[in-house]
Enzyme design. Structure first.
Site, PDB file in Angstrom:
ATOM      1  N   ASP A  63      40.558  46.286  48.679  1.00 31.49           N
ATOM      2  CA  ASP A  63      42.005  46.608  48.311  1.00 31.49           C
ATOM      3  C   ASP A  63      42.527  48.086  48.712  1.00 31.49           C
ATOM      4  O   ASP A  63      43.518  48.233  49.265  1.00 31.49           O
ATOM      5  CB  ASP A  63      42.600  46.298  47.096  1.00 31.49           C
ATOM      6  CG  ASP A  63      42.707  44.571  46.985  1.00 31.49           C
ATOM      7  OD1 ASP A  63      43.504  44.197  47.865  1.00 31.49           O
ATOM      8  OD2 ASP A  63      42.030  43.915  46.266  1.00 31.49           O
ATOM      9  N   ASP A  91      40.160  34.099  23.987  1.00 30.88           N
ATOM     10  CA  ASP A  91      39.677  32.953  23.037  1.00 30.88           C
ATOM     11  C   ASP A  91      38.582  31.753  23.619  1.00 30.88           C
ATOM     12  O   ASP A  91      37.740  31.502  22.775  1.00 30.88           O
ATOM     13  CB  ASP A  91      40.932  32.010  22.967  1.00 30.88           C
ATOM     14  CG  ASP A  91      42.090  32.350  22.204  1.00 30.88           C
ATOM     15  OD1 ASP A  91      41.918  33.397  21.560  1.00 30.88           O
ATOM     16  OD2 ASP A  91      43.228  31.754  22.066  1.00 30.88           O
ATOM     17  N   ARG A 126      36.818  38.563  35.856  1.00 33.04           N
ATOM     18  CA  ARG A 126      37.871  39.082  36.326  1.00 33.04           C
ATOM     19  C   ARG A 126      38.949  38.114  36.274  1.00 33.04           C
ATOM     20  O   ARG A 126      38.967  37.178  36.924  1.00 33.04           O
ATOM     21  CB  ARG A 126      37.655  39.605  37.627  1.00 33.04           C
ATOM     22  CG  ARG A 126      39.000  40.310  38.439  1.00 33.04           C
ATOM     23  CD  ARG A 126      38.610  41.042  39.600  1.00 33.04           C
ATOM     24  NE  ARG A 126      38.373  40.277  40.940  1.00 33.04           N
ATOM     25  CZ  ARG A 126      38.260  40.921  42.021  1.00 33.04           C
ATOM     26  NH1 ARG A 126      38.902  42.042  42.273  1.00 33.04           N
ATOM     27  NH2 ARG A 126      38.047  40.083  43.100  1.00 33.04           N
ATOM     28  N   GLU A 152      42.779  50.210  42.968  1.00 34.94           N
ATOM     29  CA  GLU A 152      42.727  49.720  44.177  1.00 34.94           C
ATOM     30  C   GLU A 152      43.788  49.730  45.234  1.00 34.94           C
ATOM     31  O   GLU A 152      44.166  48.913  45.959  1.00 34.94           O
ATOM     32  CB  GLU A 152      41.861  48.403  44.064  1.00 34.94           C
ATOM     33  CG  GLU A 152      42.742  47.411  43.049  1.00 34.94           C
ATOM     34  CD  GLU A 152      42.128  45.906  43.174  1.00 34.94           C
ATOM     35  OE1 GLU A 152      41.129  45.699  44.123  1.00 34.94           O
ATOM     36  OE2 GLU A 152      42.560  45.149  42.361  1.00 34.94           O
ATOM     37  N   HIS A 196      39.523  35.976  43.023  1.00 39.78           N
ATOM     38  CA  HIS A 196      39.535  35.356  44.382  1.00 39.78           C
ATOM     39  C   HIS A 196      38.619  34.193  44.679  1.00 39.78           C
ATOM     40  O   HIS A 196      38.121  33.789  45.586  1.00 39.78           O
ATOM     41  CB  HIS A 196      38.970  36.399  45.354  1.00 39.78           C
ATOM     42  CG  HIS A 196      40.091  37.457  45.727  1.00 39.78           C
ATOM     43  ND1 HIS A 196      41.437  37.298  46.335  1.00 39.78           N
ATOM     44  CD2 HIS A 196      40.115  38.811  45.560  1.00 39.78           C
ATOM     45  CE1 HIS A 196      41.964  38.242  46.424  1.00 39.78           C
ATOM     46  NE2 HIS A 196      41.448  39.192  45.837  1.00 39.78           N
TER      47      HIS A 196
HETATM   48  O1  LIG Z   1      39.060  45.300  46.499  1.00 43.09           O
HETATM   49  C1  LIG Z   1      38.055  45.233  46.101  1.00 43.09           C
HETATM   50  O2  LIG Z   1      37.094  45.736  46.810  1.00 43.09           O
HETATM   51  C2  LIG Z   1      37.572  44.393  45.375  1.00 43.09           C
HETATM   52  O3  LIG Z   1      38.683  44.330  44.251  1.00 43.09           O
HETATM   53  C3  LIG Z   1      36.633  43.252  45.297  1.00 43.09           C
HETATM   54  C4  LIG Z   1      37.028  42.155  46.209  1.00 43.09           C
HETATM   55  O4  LIG Z   1      38.089  41.572  45.599  1.00 43.09           O
HETATM   56  C5  LIG Z   1      35.970  41.165  46.444  1.00 43.09           C
HETATM   57  O5  LIG Z   1      36.249  39.926  46.204  1.00 43.09           O
HETATM   58  C6  LIG Z   1      35.540  41.349  47.724  1.00 43.09           C
HETATM   59  O6  LIG Z   1      34.777  40.332  47.952  1.00 43.09           O
END
Ligand SMILES: O=C(O)C(=O)C[C@H](O)[C@@H](O)CO
Length: 269
Positions: free
Chosen positions: A181, A90, A76, A155, A51
């Site tokens: 999520d 790598d 991530r 998630e 993100h």
């Molecule tokens: O679902 C979540 O919680 C995450 O995976 C973390 C979020 O993606 C995070 O970027 C919220 O700021």
């Protein structure tokens, strides 16, 4: 030179008996900012390629900036594409987090993407890559797996349903719960405190611990973080850099807006 050891993987192996590992989420996509975070004493830093506006080169810069500090970077990636996994390994990332894993088959495919043949499908970069320190590490290929750590995210409702099978996959080092999520997938967007979401979080932690694997979670709220630690989460991201910056800026401004400086007189420093 020796292959750099992966202290994060070693610490997760000792879980849940050792104390919690506290992490910070880095979303600034900046080596400069990541290096500032590296001076704060957190156990691990999540470099967010899902993100945050990161690319392989920006992740490389952050890994290089963090290398001088006793902090464990976890990268991530946005999805579990084997070609992307290969590129990120790598450049020398040793701990990967992969979002939205919903089945044991998906987790097993990620393990194969991280391993060289015959156990997996990772292509050989040899002297071209930072992971081998451009061939300065003797015998990288046979040692690589011992220093690589795979954290898969659960998630979604489907992921929770399959949590035990996912955690049981050989080569999955840990599970990381994504509350944002997960709550959204359960129809409770933005409300991870909802009883149904909390039940799913606890169930996922229990499944993970039953398989002898470490479980982590993102919990910027202190009460949540403490509760999840009591439930058995052993690596917890307790803050995110961007809201920390924004909230500090808002609080600073609010102090002046609420009580404007006197129109005359000496300014205090
Ligand atoms: O679902 C979540 O919680 C995450 O995976 C973390 C979020 O993606 C995070 O970027 C919220 O700021």
């Amino acid at each position: 030179m020796q292959l750099p050891s992966n202290q994060f993987k070693s610490a997760l192996r000792q879980m849940p008996t050792s104390s919690s590992l506290y992490g910070i989420w880095a979303g600034m996509a900046s080596a400069y900012s990541a290096e500032i975070l590296a001076t704060t004493g957190h156990d691990w830093i999540l470099l967010d390629g899902e993100h945050a506006p990161n690319t392989v080169p920006t992740l490389l810069g952050q890994l290089q900036a963090l290398a001088a500090y006793p902090v464990n970077p976890v990268v991530r990636i946005p999805h579990g594409d084997p070609a992307l996994i290969k590129q990120v390994l790598d450049i020398g990332a040793q701990s990967l987090m992969v979002p939205m894993v919903e089945s044991a088959a998906q987790a097993a495919a990620l393990v194969r993407a991280m391993r060289y043949p015959p156990a997996g499908i990772r292509g050989v970069g040899g002297g071209l890559i930072r992971a081998t320190r451009w061939d300065a590490v003797a015998d990288y290929i046979p040692q690589a797996d011992q220093a690589l750590c795979l954290v898969v995210q659960i998630e979604s409702s489907l992921g929770v349903e399959h949590a035990a099978q996912i955690a049981a996959v050989e080569g999955v080092d840990a599970i990381f719960i994504g509350p944002a999520d997960l709550s959204t997938s359960m129809g409770h967007a933005g409300n991870a405190s909802h009883a149904e979401v909390q039940h799913s979080i606890r169930r996922t932690i229990d499944c993970c611990l039953a398989q002898g694997k470490a479980c982590g979670i993102l919990a910027p709220n202190e009460q949540d973080a403490r509760r999840y630690a009591e439930w058995g989460c052993s690596f917890i991201a307790i803050s995110i850099d961007i809201p920390l910056l924004r909230q500090a800026a808002l609080a600073s401004l609010a102090r002046f807006r609420a009580s404007p400086a006197p129109a005359s007189g000496r300014q205090a420093y």
